[in-house]
Design a protein around this motif. Structure first.
Motif, PDB file in Angstrom:
ATOM      1  N   THR A   1       0.670  -1.297  -0.048  1.00 28.88           N
ATOM      2  CA  THR A   1       0.155   0.027   0.234  1.00 28.88           C
ATOM      3  C   THR A   1       0.886   1.076  -0.034  1.00 28.88           C
TER       4      THR A   1
ATOM      5  N   GLU B   1       0.609   3.531   2.031  1.00 30.49           N
ATOM      6  CA  GLU B   1       1.215   3.807   3.470  1.00 30.49           C
ATOM      7  C   GLU B   1       2.659   2.824   3.824  1.00 30.49           C
ATOM      8  N   GLN B   2       2.331   1.804   3.414  1.00 31.47           N
ATOM      9  CA  GLN B   2       3.680   0.718   3.448  1.00 31.47           C
ATOM     10  C   GLN B   2       4.819   1.511   2.997  1.00 31.47           C
TER      11      GLN B   2
ATOM     12  N   ILE C   1       5.456   4.444   2.338  1.00 36.94           N
ATOM     13  CA  ILE C   1       5.790   5.699   3.110  1.00 36.94           C
ATOM     14  C   ILE C   1       6.585   5.206   4.445  1.00 36.94           C
ATOM     15  N   GLU C   2       6.289   4.282   4.956  1.00 40.03           N
ATOM     16  CA  GLU C   2       6.851   3.613   6.309  1.00 40.03           C
ATOM     17  C   GLU C   2       8.280   3.099   5.796  1.00 40.03           C
TER      18      GLU C   2
END
Length: 89
Positions: free
Chosen positions: A59, A61-62, A64-65
């Motif tokens: 995703t 979000e993943q 970005i992390e």
């Protein structure tokens, strides 16, 4: 055809999977183009993470992390700074 930073879609995707992949690729290409309007191209490592997003493996979000972790590790190593130990606190 528009410039893309990503590998072509693999064969065998359903119409829905292909449409979702094309949207992720479009969004990712726009994000990279916007970033490059103010600075350099992303690193090969960052592009590899974005390729995994375009392919549906991660995703955003993943991504970005993982990018944050990669940058923290890279710049902590360059500065010699790490997180303080409990003894130093």
């Amino acid at each position: 055809m528009s410039k893309t930073f990503f590998a072509p879609a693999p064969a065998g995707l359903t119409a829905e999977e292909l449409a979702a992949r094309q949207q992720r690729e479009h969004d990712s290409n726009n994000a990279i183009a916007t970033m490059m309007s103010n600075g350099p191209a992303p690193s090969p490592e960052a592009l590899a993470l974005m390729q995994r997003h375009v392919d549906g493996e991660l995703t955003i979000e993943q991504v970005i992390e993982l990018t944050d972790e990669m940058l923290r590790a890279r710049y902590a190593a360059k500065s010699g700074a790490g997180t303080p130990t409990s003894e130093a606190q």
